[in-house]
Design a protein around this motif. Structure first.
Motif, short mmCIF file in Angstrom:
data_model
loop_
_atom_site.label_atom_id
_atom_site.label_comp_id
_atom_site.label_asym_id
_atom_site.label_seq_id
_atom_site.Cartn_x
_atom_site.Cartn_y
_atom_site.Cartn_z
N MET A 1 0.83 -1.20 0.00
CA MET A 1 0.00 0.00 0.00
C MET A 1 0.87 1.26 0.00
N GLU A 2 0.40 2.28 -0.71
CA GLU A 2 1.14 3.53 -0.71
C GLU A 2 0.87 4.29 0.58
N ARG A 3 1.92 4.86 1.12
CA ARG A 3 1.77 5.65 2.35
C ARG A 3 1.28 7.04 2.00
N MET A 4 0.33 7.55 2.77
CA MET A 4 -0.18 8.90 2.57
C MET A 4 0.83 9.90 3.13
N VAL A 5 1.23 10.85 2.31
CA VAL A 5 2.18 11.87 2.73
C VAL A 5 1.41 13.14 3.05
N LEU A 6 1.45 13.57 4.28
CA LEU A 6 0.75 14.78 4.70
C LEU A 6 1.67 15.98 4.62
N ALA A 7 1.12 17.11 4.18
CA ALA A 7 1.91 18.34 4.11
C ALA A 7 2.23 18.81 5.52
N PRO A 8 3.39 19.44 5.71
CA PRO A 8 3.73 19.97 7.04
C PRO A 8 2.67 20.96 7.51
N ARG A 9 2.50 21.03 8.81
CA ARG A 9 1.47 21.91 9.36
C ARG A 9 1.67 23.38 8.98
N TYR A 10 2.93 23.82 8.96
CA TYR A 10 3.18 25.23 8.61
C TYR A 10 2.75 25.50 7.17
N SER A 11 2.94 24.50 6.27
CA SER A 11 2.56 24.65 4.88
C SER A 11 1.04 24.73 4.73
N ILE A 12 0.33 23.94 5.51
CA ILE A 12 -1.14 23.95 5.48
C ILE A 12 -1.66 25.31 5.95
N LEU A 13 -1.06 25.84 7.03
CA LEU A 13 -1.47 27.15 7.55
C LEU A 13 -1.15 28.24 6.52
N ALA A 14 0.03 28.19 5.93
CA ALA A 14 0.42 29.21 4.95
C ALA A 14 -0.55 29.22 3.78
N GLU A 15 -0.95 28.04 3.30
CA GLU A 15 -1.87 27.96 2.18
C GLU A 15 -3.26 28.46 2.55
N ASP A 16 -3.67 28.18 3.79
CA ASP A 16 -4.97 28.66 4.24
C ASP A 16 -5.00 30.19 4.30
N LEU A 17 -3.91 30.79 4.79
CA LEU A 17 -3.83 32.25 4.84
C LEU A 17 -3.77 32.84 3.44
N ARG A 18 -3.05 32.18 2.54
CA ARG A 18 -3.02 32.64 1.14
C ARG A 18 -4.44 32.68 0.56
N GLN A 19 -5.21 31.62 0.82
CA GLN A 19 -6.55 31.55 0.28
C GLN A 19 -7.45 32.64 0.87
N ARG A 20 -7.28 32.90 2.16
CA ARG A 20 -8.08 33.95 2.80
C ARG A 20 -7.74 35.33 2.21
N ILE A 21 -6.47 35.51 1.84
CA ILE A 21 -6.06 36.76 1.19
C ILE A 21 -6.64 36.83 -0.22
N ARG A 22 -6.57 35.73 -0.97
CA ARG A 22 -7.14 35.69 -2.32
C ARG A 22 -8.64 35.95 -2.30
N ASP A 23 -9.30 35.45 -1.28
CA ASP A 23 -10.76 35.61 -1.16
C ASP A 23 -11.16 37.01 -0.71
N GLY A 24 -10.18 37.83 -0.34
CA GLY A 24 -10.48 39.19 0.07
C GLY A 24 -10.81 39.36 1.54
N GLU A 25 -10.68 38.28 2.32
CA GLU A 25 -10.91 38.40 3.76
C GLU A 25 -9.87 39.33 4.38
N PHE A 26 -8.63 39.22 3.90
CA PHE A 26 -7.56 40.15 4.27
C PHE A 26 -7.17 40.90 3.00
N LYS A 27 -7.30 42.22 3.04
CA LYS A 27 -7.02 43.04 1.87
C LYS A 27 -5.63 43.68 1.96
N PRO A 28 -5.09 44.17 0.84
CA PRO A 28 -3.78 44.83 0.87
C PRO A 28 -3.73 45.91 1.94
#
Length: 271
Positions: A1-28
């Motif tokens: 069986m292939e092992r599931m590789v999980l992204a590091p927690r910091y990477s998951i948080l960084a991507e979540d914040l990026r998405q919130r910025i893209r969505d306009g929740e946090f503006k320039p």
């Protein structure tokens, strides 16, 4: 069986914040939640949160202000050496949309005109400039009255034109026959004043770049003197430098200067 590789927690948080910025929740220009707030909201350690935020900083998505916090980066206005452009033209060249908000307009005092190196009656124009709806600069302009009186937008009846969000001073000057063909600039840095900070939605301790420009038409007439205050995180300026030669010329007939070099010989005609 292939092992599931999980992204590091910091990477998951960084991507979540990026998405919130893209969505306009946090503006320039918006301040992001503090490290403690992010730790509590996401159930992560401080080290993980700091690493995620630093990735956003290195990607240019977030800007860090020492002792203040982290802010969503504003769109960057890139200036190229030797290219004479208005603010509107510079933003457009970068694929960005610029607007203006008029703050003040009226006769300039003699002292203010002289401060802007204008020794004749003039009008004063102050505006907040935005890029992608984010305030990024305050422009304070002096226009000689002899010029302003021939520019419809700068006359008593031109209120609607100069108040329009898309108003461009260089374009208005050009249409009135005062095309800017030459300019000199001086760039310095300091902290924003309370008034400037209010216009730019930053604290008084925010660093700013101050560009003082004198613009001339083809006849050599001064058509505008402007003090442009830019948020430092927003403004970048490229310069092309060349090595200084040891000598340009040694003959009495020469009248040659090198870019950045010293004058060795110059013939001067006396009238």
């Amino acid at each position: 069986m292939e092992r599931m590789v999980l992204a590091p927690r910091y990477s998951i948080l960084a991507e979540d914040l990026r998405q919130r910025i893209r969505d306009g929740e946090f503006k320039p220009g918006d301040k992001l939640p503090s490290e403690a707030q992010l730790c509590s909201a996401y159930g992560l350690s401080r080290g993980t949160v700091v690493k995620a935020l630093e990735h956003l900083v290195s990607d240019g998505i977030v800007h860090r202000r020492q002792g203040v916090g982290r802010f969503v980066a504003r769109p960057s206005l890139h200036r190229q050496s030797g290219k004479l452009q208005s603010f509107t033209q510079s933003a457009s060249a970068d694929g960005l949309t610029s607007k203006q908000t008029l703050i003040a307009f009226g006769p300039a005092s003699g002292a203010r005109a002289r401060q802007f190196q204008c020794d004749e009656p003039a009008v004063f124009l102050e505006r907040v400039r935005t890029v992608e709806s984010a305030p990024c600069a305050v422009h304070r302009s002096i226009i000689p009255l002899a010029v302003a009186s021939k520019v419809p937008a700068l006359t008593e009846s031109g209120c609607t034109m100069r108040n329009h969000p898309n108003f461009s001073l260089y374009e208005a000057l050009d249409r009135a026959g005062f095309r800017v063909v030459d300019a000199t600039e001086r760039v310095t840095s300091r902290l924003a004043s309370s008034e400037e900070a209010g216009h730019l939605n930053v604290t008084d301790t925010a660093p700013v770049m101050v560009v003082f420009r004198l613009s001339y038409d083809a006849t050599g007439r001064l058509v505008e003197a402007v003090e442009a205050i830019y948020l430092s995180e927003y403004y970048s300026y490229d310069l092309r430098l060349v090595a200084t030669p040891i000598e340009v010329s040694s003959t009495a007939e020469s009248n040659v200067r090198s870019l950045g070099g010293r004058l060795v010989g110059q013939k001067k005609e006396m009238g």
